[in-house]
Design a protein around this motif. Structure first.
Motif, PDB file in Angstrom:
ATOM      1  N   ASN A  24       0.918  -1.365   0.095  1.00  0.00           N
ATOM      2  CA  ASN A  24       0.097   0.040   0.032  1.00  0.00           C
ATOM      3  C   ASN A  24       0.749   1.284   0.028  1.00  0.00           C
ATOM      4  O   ASN A  24       0.563   2.385  -0.787  1.00  0.00           O
ATOM      5  CB  ASN A  24      -0.873  -0.064   1.272  1.00  0.00           C
ATOM      6  CG  ASN A  24      -1.841   1.104   1.273  1.00  0.00           C
ATOM      7  OD1 ASN A  24      -2.911   1.463   0.422  1.00  0.00           O
ATOM      8  ND2 ASN A  24      -1.809   1.948   2.183  1.00  0.00           N
ATOM      9  N   ASN A  25       1.733   1.052   0.832  1.00  0.00           N
ATOM     10  CA  ASN A  25       2.956   2.338   0.842  1.00  0.00           C
ATOM     11  C   ASN A  25       3.538   2.593  -0.573  1.00  0.00           C
ATOM     12  O   ASN A  25       3.521   3.668  -1.138  1.00  0.00           O
ATOM     13  CB  ASN A  25       3.916   1.993   1.698  1.00  0.00           C
ATOM     14  CG  ASN A  25       3.373   2.380   3.062  1.00  0.00           C
ATOM     15  OD1 ASN A  25       2.814   2.860   3.344  1.00  0.00           O
ATOM     16  ND2 ASN A  25       4.343   1.539   4.065  1.00  0.00           N
ATOM     17  N   MET A  26       3.794   1.541  -1.317  1.00  0.00           N
ATOM     18  CA  MET A  26       4.480   1.661  -2.571  1.00  0.00           C
ATOM     19  C   MET A  26       3.376   2.126  -3.782  1.00  0.00           C
ATOM     20  O   MET A  26       3.672   2.958  -4.658  1.00  0.00           O
ATOM     21  CB  MET A  26       4.967   0.330  -3.051  1.00  0.00           C
ATOM     22  CG  MET A  26       6.221  -0.195  -2.528  1.00  0.00           C
ATOM     23  SD  MET A  26       7.730   1.010  -2.774  1.00  0.00           S
ATOM     24  CE  MET A  26       8.052   0.575  -4.743  1.00  0.00           C
ATOM     25  N   ALA A  27       2.108   1.789  -3.241  1.00  0.00           N
ATOM     26  CA  ALA A  27       1.060   2.161  -4.345  1.00  0.00           C
ATOM     27  C   ALA A  27       0.872   3.636  -4.157  1.00  0.00           C
ATOM     28  O   ALA A  27       0.297   4.502  -4.952  1.00  0.00           O
ATOM     29  CB  ALA A  27      -0.186   1.384  -3.990  1.00  0.00           C
ATOM     30  N   ASN A  28       1.079   4.376  -3.095  1.00  0.00           N
ATOM     31  CA  ASN A  28       0.946   5.628  -2.745  1.00  0.00           C
ATOM     32  C   ASN A  28       2.219   6.572  -2.670  1.00  0.00           C
ATOM     33  O   ASN A  28       2.252   7.478  -2.294  1.00  0.00           O
ATOM     34  CB  ASN A  28       0.270   5.779  -1.103  1.00  0.00           C
ATOM     35  CG  ASN A  28      -1.194   5.485  -1.390  1.00  0.00           C
ATOM     36  OD1 ASN A  28      -1.999   6.293  -1.617  1.00  0.00           O
ATOM     37  ND2 ASN A  28      -1.707   4.100  -1.007  1.00  0.00           N
ATOM     38  N   VAL A  29       3.270   6.049  -3.330  1.00  0.00           N
ATOM     39  CA  VAL A  29       4.561   6.653  -3.648  1.00  0.00           C
ATOM     40  C   VAL A  29       4.572   7.988  -4.131  1.00  0.00           C
ATOM     41  O   VAL A  29       5.104   9.105  -3.887  1.00  0.00           O
ATOM     42  CB  VAL A  29       5.485   5.841  -4.119  1.00  0.00           C
ATOM     43  CG1 VAL A  29       5.302   5.823  -5.540  1.00  0.00           C
ATOM     44  CG2 VAL A  29       6.995   6.417  -3.961  1.00  0.00           C
ATOM     45  N   SER A  30       3.394   8.248  -4.982  1.00  0.00           N
ATOM     46  CA  SER A  30       3.132   9.674  -5.699  1.00  0.00           C
ATOM     47  C   SER A  30       1.700  10.207  -5.257  1.00  0.00           C
ATOM     48  O   SER A  30       1.429  11.288  -5.805  1.00  0.00           O
ATOM     49  CB  SER A  30       3.113   9.204  -7.129  1.00  0.00           C
ATOM     50  OG  SER A  30       4.149   8.873  -7.714  1.00  0.00           O
ATOM     51  N   THR A  31       1.351   9.815  -4.175  1.00  0.00           N
ATOM     52  CA  THR A  31       0.171  10.454  -3.541  1.00  0.00           C
ATOM     53  C   THR A  31       0.480  11.679  -2.645  1.00  0.00           C
ATOM     54  O   THR A  31       1.214  11.477  -1.769  1.00  0.00           O
ATOM     55  CB  THR A  31      -0.786   9.498  -2.733  1.00  0.00           C
ATOM     56  OG1 THR A  31      -1.179   8.421  -3.393  1.00  0.00           O
ATOM     57  CG2 THR A  31      -2.074  10.160  -2.253  1.00  0.00           C
ATOM     58  N   THR A  32      -0.077  12.883  -3.289  1.00  0.00           N
ATOM     59  CA  THR A  32       0.214  14.143  -2.366  1.00  0.00           C
ATOM     60  C   THR A  32       0.071  13.984  -0.849  1.00  0.00           C
ATOM     61  O   THR A  32      -1.166  13.709  -0.555  1.00  0.00           O
ATOM     62  CB  THR A  32      -0.497  15.190  -3.108  1.00  0.00           C
ATOM     63  OG1 THR A  32      -0.314  15.209  -4.448  1.00  0.00           O
ATOM     64  CG2 THR A  32      -0.197  16.416  -2.315  1.00  0.00           C
ATOM     65  N   GLY A  33       0.844  14.148  -0.004  1.00  0.00           N
ATOM     66  CA  GLY A  33       0.497  14.312   1.548  1.00  0.00           C
ATOM     67  C   GLY A  33       0.421  13.086   2.071  1.00  0.00           C
ATOM     68  O   GLY A  33       0.091  12.942   3.316  1.00  0.00           O
ATOM     69  N   TYR A  34       0.644  11.858   1.389  1.00  0.00           N
ATOM     70  CA  TYR A  34       0.466  10.562   1.862  1.00  0.00           C
ATOM     71  C   TYR A  34       1.507  10.235   3.118  1.00  0.00           C
ATOM     72  O   TYR A  34       2.630  10.601   2.926  1.00  0.00           O
ATOM     73  CB  TYR A  34       0.573   9.390   0.730  1.00  0.00           C
ATOM     74  CG  TYR A  34       0.479   8.066   1.603  1.00  0.00           C
ATOM     75  CD1 TYR A  34      -0.803   7.451   1.907  1.00  0.00           C
ATOM     76  CD2 TYR A  34       1.547   7.227   1.745  1.00  0.00           C
ATOM     77  CE1 TYR A  34      -0.824   6.345   2.265  1.00  0.00           C
ATOM     78  CE2 TYR A  34       1.441   6.074   2.246  1.00  0.00           C
ATOM     79  CZ  TYR A  34       0.212   5.285   2.455  1.00  0.00           C
ATOM     80  OH  TYR A  34       0.111   4.250   3.071  1.00  0.00           O
ATOM     81  N   LYS A  35       1.227   9.558   4.210  1.00  0.00           N
ATOM     82  CA  LYS A  35       2.226   9.216   5.154  1.00  0.00           C
ATOM     83  C   LYS A  35       2.210   7.811   5.270  1.00  0.00           C
ATOM     84  O   LYS A  35       1.553   6.979   5.334  1.00  0.00           O
ATOM     85  CB  LYS A  35       1.588   9.875   6.606  1.00  0.00           C
ATOM     86  CG  LYS A  35       1.429  11.113   6.774  1.00  0.00           C
ATOM     87  CD  LYS A  35       2.779  12.218   6.558  1.00  0.00           C
ATOM     88  CE  LYS A  35       2.623  13.475   6.662  1.00  0.00           C
ATOM     89  NZ  LYS A  35       3.806  14.281   6.593  1.00  0.00           N
ATOM     90  N   ARG A  36       3.454   7.543   5.327  1.00  0.00           N
ATOM     91  CA  ARG A  36       3.847   5.967   5.179  1.00  0.00           C
ATOM     92  C   ARG A  36       3.419   5.142   6.397  1.00  0.00           C
ATOM     93  O   ARG A  36       3.188   5.854   7.566  1.00  0.00           O
ATOM     94  CB  ARG A  36       5.401   5.975   5.172  1.00  0.00           C
ATOM     95  CG  ARG A  36       5.961   4.510   5.360  1.00  0.00           C
ATOM     96  CD  ARG A  36       7.348   4.316   5.333  1.00  0.00           C
ATOM     97  NE  ARG A  36       7.851   3.123   5.293  1.00  0.00           N
ATOM     98  CZ  ARG A  36       8.025   2.350   6.388  1.00  0.00           C
ATOM     99  NH1 ARG A  36       7.877   3.057   7.704  1.00  0.00           N
ATOM    100  NH2 ARG A  36       8.270   1.029   6.468  1.00  0.00           N
ATOM    101  N   GLU A  37       2.891   4.074   6.189  1.00  0.00           N
ATOM    102  CA  GLU A  37       2.347   3.239   7.314  1.00  0.00           C
ATOM    103  C   GLU A  37       3.309   2.162   7.453  1.00  0.00           C
ATOM    104  O   GLU A  37       4.090   1.714   6.932  1.00  0.00           O
ATOM    105  CB  GLU A  37       1.001   2.781   6.863  1.00  0.00           C
ATOM    106  CG  GLU A  37      -0.078   3.549   6.906  1.00  0.00           C
ATOM    107  CD  GLU A  37      -1.448   2.911   6.496  1.00  0.00           C
ATOM    108  OE1 GLU A  37      -1.625   1.916   5.967  1.00  0.00           O
ATOM    109  OE2 GLU A  37      -2.506   3.511   7.073  1.00  0.00           O
ATOM    110  N   PRO A 208      10.805   5.088  -1.944  1.00  0.00           N
ATOM    111  CA  PRO A 208      10.482   3.692  -3.031  1.00  0.00           C
ATOM    112  C   PRO A 208      11.824   2.629  -2.409  1.00  0.00           C
ATOM    113  O   PRO A 208      11.637   1.600  -2.497  1.00  0.00           O
ATOM    114  CB  PRO A 208      10.720   4.303  -4.372  1.00  0.00           C
ATOM    115  CG  PRO A 208      10.329   5.650  -4.105  1.00  0.00           C
ATOM    116  CD  PRO A 208      10.706   6.235  -2.714  1.00  0.00           C
ATOM    117  N   ILE A 209      12.916   3.236  -2.493  1.00  0.00           N
ATOM    118  CA  ILE A 209      14.159   2.169  -2.506  1.00  0.00           C
ATOM    119  C   ILE A 209      14.054   1.515  -1.118  1.00  0.00           C
ATOM    120  O   ILE A 209      14.345   0.294  -1.096  1.00  0.00           O
ATOM    121  CB  ILE A 209      15.340   2.923  -2.685  1.00  0.00           C
ATOM    122  CG1 ILE A 209      15.757   3.521  -3.956  1.00  0.00           C
ATOM    123  CG2 ILE A 209      16.799   1.974  -2.423  1.00  0.00           C
ATOM    124  CD1 ILE A 209      16.695   4.253  -4.441  1.00  0.00           C
ATOM    125  N   SER A 210      13.599   2.158  -0.014  1.00  0.00           N
ATOM    126  CA  SER A 210      13.819   1.859   1.431  1.00  0.00           C
ATOM    127  C   SER A 210      12.458   0.973   1.665  1.00  0.00           C
ATOM    128  O   SER A 210      12.826  -0.488   1.973  1.00  0.00           O
ATOM    129  CB  SER A 210      13.473   2.591   2.237  1.00  0.00           C
ATOM    130  OG  SER A 210      14.790   3.625   2.439  1.00  0.00           O
TER     131      SER A 210
END
Length: 247
Positions: A24-37, A208-210
C-alpha cells in the motif's frame, strides 16, 4: 497441529500483514501528502501448565495491532499555483464531507469553485476556523493568495483563514481512501501555530528504495518460515515412521 506450527502460522500472518502495508505504501508513493504506514505487532506469551522442560512452558505468538503512520515531513513539490499549500509541521487542512462532517487532509491542491468557495482538487470545500466554507469575491479570484498563517487574501483584503487541525494521537485517524482522513480529538491551531508554504504541495514521505528493500526482507522471512514448516513436517513424518517400526 502442534504448538510450533501455530507459532509459525502467527508469524506468517504477521509477515502477510507487513507485506500488505508495504504494498500500500508503494502504491501511494506519488500520492500528495500521503504518510507512510508501518504495521504494529504485539507479543502474546502463553504459559502452559505443564511441559517436558521448564523453558518450554512459555510460547510466544505474534498479534496484529494495526498500523501506525510515519508523521515525517514529505518534500516540497512546486506547482506554480499560488493557492496550493504545504503544511510545514503537524496538522491537516479541514474539509467538508458529503454528510456535513469534517475531514482532514494534507493534500494541498486548492481551487476556486464557480461560487467563489475554496475547495480541494476533489471538490471538498475547505473550512475556516469556525467550520464554515471560505468564500472569496468572484470578481477577484485571480488575485487570491494564501499567507503563512493560512489567511486567504484577495489583494489586501483577508477573506478568511484556512483551518489547520492537529491531533495528539494521529493513529486515531482513519483513511477514507481519497486522501481524506476522519477521526476525533482534533484541535484547530492558532494563526501563530500555523505554518503554510504556498506555491506547492507536500509529496508522499514514502522512500521507494527503502520500501522495496523492506518488501524483499519480508519475502525472505516468509520463505524461511516456509522452510521451517517443511522441516517440522518432515521431522514428524520420520518420527511416525520410526514409531511404526518399533510397534
Amino acid at each position: 497441529m502442534d504448538v510450533s506450527s501455530f507459532v509459525l502460522l502467527s508469524h506468517e500472518q504477521a509477515l502477510r500483514r507487513q507485506l500488505d502495508v508495504a504494498a500500500n505504501n508503494m502504491a501511494n508513493v506519488s500520492t500528495t501528502g500521503y504518510k507512510r504506514e508501518q504495521a504494529l505487532f504485539h507479543e502474546y506469551v502463553e504459559t502452559a501448565q505443564a511441559a517436558p522442560v521448564q523453558e518450554a512452558r512459555k510460547t510466544s505468538f505474534v498479534l496484529d495491532y494495526g498500523a501506525v503512520h510515519d508523521i515525517g515531513q514529505g518534500a516540497f513539490q512546486a506547482t506554480g499555483n499560488p493557492l496550493d499549500v504545504m503544511i510545514e509541521g503537524p496538522g491537516y487542512l479541514n474539509v467538508e464531507l458529503g454528510d456535513g462532517s469534517t475531514g482532514y487532509t494534507r493534500a494541498g491542491f486548492i481551487k476556486v469553485l464557480e461560487t467563489g468557495e475554496l475547495a480541494t482538487s476533489g471538490g471538498q470545500r475547505l473550512l475556516d476556523e469556525n467550520g464554515r466554507p471560505i468564500l472569496a469575491p468572484t470578481d477577484r479570484t485571480g488575485s487570491l493568495t494564501i499567507t503563512a498563517d493560512g489567511s486567504v487574501m484577495a489583494g489586501e483584503e483577508a477573506v478568511g483563514r484556512l483551518a489547520v487541525t492537529s491531533f495528539a494521537d494521529e493513529n486515531m485517524l482513519e483513511a477514507r481512501g481519497d486522501g481524506v482522513l476522519t477521526g476525533p480529538g482534533g484541535q484547530v491551531m492558532t494563526a501563530a501555530q500555523t505554518k503554510l508554504r504556498s506555491g506547492g504541495v507536500e509529496a508522499s514521505n514514502v522512500e521507494p528504495i527503502s520500501e522495496t528493500a523492506h518488501m524483499v526482507e519480508i519475502l525472505r522471512s516468509y520463505q524461511t518460515s516456509q522452510r521451517l514448516s517443511a522441516d517440522l513436517a518432515d521431522m514428524r513424518r520420520r518420527a511416525i515412521d520410526r514409531l511404526g517400526k518399533i510397534g
